[in-house]
Design a protein around this motif. Structure first.
Motif, PDB file in Angstrom:
ATOM      1  N   ALA A 192      -3.779   7.948   0.945  1.00  0.00           N
ATOM      2  CA  ALA A 192      -4.050   7.006  -0.140  1.00  0.00           C
ATOM      3  C   ALA A 192      -5.505   7.099  -0.589  1.00  0.00           C
ATOM      4  O   ALA A 192      -5.799   7.099  -1.797  1.00  0.00           O
TER       5      ALA A 192
ATOM      6  N   ASP B 128      -2.971   1.195  -7.304  1.00  0.00           N
ATOM      7  CA  ASP B 128      -3.179   1.084  -5.857  1.00  0.00           C
ATOM      8  C   ASP B 128      -2.869  -0.360  -5.473  1.00  0.00           C
ATOM      9  O   ASP B 128      -3.640  -1.278  -5.758  1.00  0.00           O
TER      10      ASP B 128
ATOM     11  N   ARG C 129      -0.573   1.623   1.806  1.00  0.00           N
ATOM     12  CA  ARG C 129      -0.769   1.308   0.397  1.00  0.00           C
ATOM     13  C   ARG C 129       0.382   1.855  -0.433  1.00  0.00           C
ATOM     14  O   ARG C 129       0.973   2.897  -0.108  1.00  0.00           O
TER      15      ARG C 129
ATOM     16  N   LEU D 259      -0.793  -3.929   6.033  1.00  0.00           N
ATOM     17  CA  LEU D 259      -2.010  -3.130   5.908  1.00  0.00           C
ATOM     18  C   LEU D 259      -2.206  -2.274   7.153  1.00  0.00           C
ATOM     19  O   LEU D 259      -1.757  -2.651   8.243  1.00  0.00           O
TER      20      LEU D 259
ATOM     21  N   PRO E 221      -1.922  -2.813  -2.270  1.00  0.00           N
ATOM     22  CA  PRO E 221      -1.802  -2.914  -0.810  1.00  0.00           C
ATOM     23  C   PRO E 221      -0.365  -3.228  -0.399  1.00  0.00           C
ATOM     24  O   PRO E 221       0.296  -4.079  -1.008  1.00  0.00           O
TER      25      PRO E 221
END
Length: 275
Positions: free
Chosen positions: A65, A257, A266, A263, A259
């Motif tokens: 990512a 992008d 992504r 976490l 999240p």
């Protein structure tokens, strides 16, 4: 062909091994229609089409990512993306679905330049590029002639060390006399080494420092022979007369992008266009 996507600046390619959730590789045709009062349709179409790529991933690994984010935002960084070269230049994208990395008109031996200088160059000997049938061309080869295939922008086709590259010369050449060759080059275009074989095809593994490869070949005799049907592949056997998908320089035109729920993964999407 390559089973995974490779993307990055030449010499700094990164493999994205996670399959994209969605993937669109439709070429942009740019055909405009006009309808007359009588109801007849006429069209205007440019002579060349432009490739577009759209990818999106869910739960993409943080390293991948960040790599895509740096490419989209034109930001250099450590590791594979670190380089003293400017970060805003075009990107290399090796499309997993491409069967032939030669350009579409190059693979079909359709040249728009006198002497075929847009697609080929003479390494040794002599070559005359002549009209043949339709809009294709044919080569008039002198003795001991070797010809290189020319990428439209870079010093060759982008590769990464360890890639297995395969090259097949035009099927019109006599396989008993022909020679197939892969010339490896560094990121600055300087010569690094050669993998060569007698016959119609050669396989080679990109050595350390390799950033580009230039396919080269010779028919092994003075002859009139076709230039269509050659094939450059990665991690697959080359297929004669395969449609050239090309490996064009590309620029990111859109990017998102988001999240992921967990976490640091992504959700990434990226759109690219041939430049």
């Amino acid at each position: 062909m390559a089973r995974n996507l490779w993307i990055g600046k030449p010499g700094l390619l990164r493999e994205i091994d996670q399959a994209a959730k969605s993937w669109d590789r439709t070429a942009e045709l740019n055909v405009t229609e006009f309808k007359s009062l009588e109801g007849r349709i006429t069209t205007i179409a440019p002579p060349r089409t432009v490739r577009r790529l759209k990818f999106s991933w869910d739960w993409l690994e943080p390293g991948d990512a960040q790599h895509l984010t740096r490419l989209a935002r034109r930001v250099n960084g450590p590791g594979l993306q670190g380089s003293p070269a400017p970060s805003y230049g075009p990107l290399a994208v090796i499309d997993p679905a491409s069967v032939n990395l030669l350009g579409p008109y190059q693979a079909a031996a359709q040249s728009s330049e006198p002497g075929g200088t847009d697609h080929w160059f003479t390494v040794s000997g002599s070559l005359g590029v002549l009209p043949y049938t339709g809009d294709t061309v044919i080569g008039d080869f002198g003795e001991n002639t070797r010809v290189g295939w020319r990428h439209g922008l870079w010093a060759g086709w982008p590769v990464a060390p360890g890639m297995r590259v395969s090259w097949r010369v035009p099927p019109d050449w006599n396989p008993a006399l022909a020679m197939a060759q892969l010339d490896w080059k560094r990121a600055d275009g300087t010569y690094l080494g050669t993998t060569a074989a007698t016959g119609a095809a050669v396989n080679g593994t990109a050595p350390a420092e390799a950033a580009f490869v230039t396919p080269v070949g010779g028919p092994g005799e003075a002859v009139l022979a076709g230039l269509a049907g050659a094939c450059l592949t990665i991690d697959a056997d080359p297929v004669a007369y395969a449609l050239g998908d090309g490996c064009p320089a590309m620029t990111v035109t859109a990017y998102s992008d988001v999240p992921a729920a967990r976490l640091p993964y992504r959700n990434i999407s990226i759109d690219l266009v041939e430049v």
